[in-house]
Design a protein around this motif. Sequence first.
Motif, PDB file in Angstrom:
ATOM      1  N   ALA A 218      22.740  -2.805 -24.202  1.00  0.00           N
ATOM      2  CA  ALA A 218      23.766  -3.786 -24.569  1.00  0.00           C
ATOM      3  C   ALA A 218      23.557  -5.095 -23.811  1.00  0.00           C
ATOM      4  N   THR A 219      24.103  -6.183 -24.351  1.00  0.00           N
ATOM      5  CA  THR A 219      24.051  -7.497 -23.705  1.00  0.00           C
ATOM      6  C   THR A 219      25.445  -8.121 -23.724  1.00  0.00           C
ATOM      7  N   TYR A 220      25.644  -9.174 -22.929  1.00  0.00           N
ATOM      8  CA  TYR A 220      26.926  -9.870 -22.962  1.00  0.00           C
ATOM      9  C   TYR A 220      26.697 -11.373 -22.845  1.00  0.00           C
ATOM     10  N   LYS A 221      27.698 -12.130 -23.329  1.00  0.00           N
ATOM     11  CA  LYS A 221      27.676 -13.583 -23.164  1.00  0.00           C
ATOM     12  C   LYS A 221      29.082 -14.060 -22.841  1.00  0.00           C
ATOM     13  N   ILE A 222      29.160 -15.231 -22.172  1.00  0.00           N
ATOM     14  CA  ILE A 222      30.443 -15.786 -21.729  1.00  0.00           C
ATOM     15  C   ILE A 222      30.758 -17.015 -22.564  1.00  0.00           C
ATOM     16  N   GLU A 223      31.990 -17.070 -23.064  1.00  0.00           N
ATOM     17  CA  GLU A 223      32.419 -18.198 -23.893  1.00  0.00           C
ATOM     18  C   GLU A 223      33.664 -18.847 -23.306  1.00  0.00           C
ATOM     19  N   ILE A 237      31.926 -11.429 -24.152  1.00  0.00           N
ATOM     20  CA  ILE A 237      31.666 -10.650 -25.367  1.00  0.00           C
ATOM     21  C   ILE A 237      30.466  -9.751 -25.112  1.00  0.00           C
ATOM     22  N   CYS A 238      30.718  -8.431 -25.183  1.00  0.00           N
ATOM     23  CA  CYS A 238      29.659  -7.447 -24.975  1.00  0.00           C
ATOM     24  C   CYS A 238      29.187  -6.949 -26.338  1.00  0.00           C
ATOM     25  N   THR A 239      27.874  -6.995 -26.589  1.00  0.00           N
ATOM     26  CA  THR A 239      27.296  -6.591 -27.867  1.00  0.00           C
ATOM     27  C   THR A 239      26.412  -5.377 -27.671  1.00  0.00           C
ATOM     28  N   ALA A 240      26.695  -4.296 -28.440  1.00  0.00           N
ATOM     29  CA  ALA A 240      25.917  -3.066 -28.349  1.00  0.00           C
ATOM     30  C   ALA A 240      24.579  -3.227 -29.054  1.00  0.00           C
ATOM     31  N   GLU A 241      23.720  -2.223 -28.896  1.00  0.00           N
ATOM     32  CA  GLU A 241      22.401  -2.250 -29.526  1.00  0.00           C
ATOM     33  C   GLU A 241      22.510  -2.303 -31.050  1.00  0.00           C
ATOM     34  N   ASP A 242      23.566  -1.640 -31.614  1.00  0.00           N
ATOM     35  CA  ASP A 242      23.715  -1.626 -33.076  1.00  0.00           C
ATOM     36  C   ASP A 242      24.522  -2.812 -33.595  1.00  0.00           C
ATOM     37  N   GLY A 243      24.867  -3.765 -32.700  1.00  0.00           N
ATOM     38  CA  GLY A 243      25.603  -4.950 -33.121  1.00  0.00           C
ATOM     39  C   GLY A 243      27.103  -4.868 -32.922  1.00  0.00           C
TER      40      GLY A 243
END
Length: 454
Positions: A218-223, A237-243
């Motif tokens: 998983a990855t994350y980004k800050i907004e 916002i944390c995004t899993a491998e499957d989206g």
Amino acid sequence: MVKKFLILLLNSILIFNTSCYINAQENVNGSTSASISSSSVVLGNQIKLTLTLKCDEGVGGGEIKVYYTSSYIKYDSIQTNSFSFSNNGNYIKLIVDPPSEQKSVSVDIYFSAIKIGSSKIDVNISGFIGFDSTNEVSSYTHNFSFPFEIINKTTPTVPTTPTTPSVSLSSDATLYSLSINGLKLEEAFSSSKYEYTVYSNELIDKLDISAVCCSSKATYKIEKNNLTEGWNQVSIICTAEDGSKKTYVIKVYVKEKPTLFYNEKLGVVKNLDKIETPTDFEKKEVIVENNNLTIYSHNNLNLIYLENENNCSDFYVIDIATNQIICKYEPINISGRNYLKIDFDYQDFVEMNDLFKENKYRINSNVTLNCWSYKAENMSNYRILYLMDDNGEKNLYCYEATEQIIQKFVLPQMDEGPNNAITIKDLTIYSILAASIFCLIISIALTVKRKTNE
């Protein structure tokens, strides 16, 4: 022969009584058992611990302690009708409550796996007794230990063709940890909690955020991490491998510059969420000169929270009627009661000059007061102070330094009439004038007498 028979009879009675005593002290029959649902659990799933106490005469009591590592698993729930329990962070304590006539009582404890790795659950049982007996139950194990593995979530591959396997992608979009450098989250972090609050006492333009995803895929980004004065909302916002996505929100309050000032240097602090109300004071909202102010009141004493020119904030005493700041709220305890230091002009008390001289006095290691001391040498341990009491009233006080006793002080006056008073200074002037007139009259009389004799 009779003597031998009596000795044999006494020995038999002694052996019988000893046997009865030993039998009375035997433990009752019972057993304990414990198990976990699996020795391998997928990250995010639950693991169940089952504990059972059995006793032929019913379960009368028992204490169980369940130890676990909170960084790998977190406690979810307990299902039981036979135990009272408490969770102490890293272990759970259970006590048989109430005693049961049932021959078997059980409890199921559920945990969630929150970190990949090896861990274990340890169980300690003590004080296990029967329902009709105070003896401990025999034939049971005091301690159990259950090691297990927490593994990443995977799905068995299903080959579509003999040479092309299909792999399921991870859907884990949760954070394992979240922190802010230099600031503290008001709420304890949990992967399943998605809203948090932060207060900053400085004018900052962004948060220094550190986060770790539960899944390595998983990855994350800050907004919206561009902060301004007042309330802001930052998203992670944390995004899993499957989206799949999950959003963690941080509500951030950034210190606001005051817009309402007293004495051009004291500004009204706008946000008081983190300010603790002083003891015995009541927080309320009032309108003063069309301004909505937060005031802390006790009897006739009113406080307001202000920030000075050095960006330091504290409580100050305010006169609501005149909308004026009187002094900083720094209580001085004298003889068990609080007083406040207030500034004053010696010229407002010129009548004190006859008996007193201007001076300073250190009431304690931190506070020095402007005051008066007696001109008379035998009154050197007395000081006259001008203070405000805890009811908001200003008064002169006489303070005796040796015994540290304080009481209200009134300058001596003499009544001239129903509406006028003669001060000591006036009385002195009048006395000198009367003496001068008397001397003049005597002088004139002596002169007339001398001339008459001549």
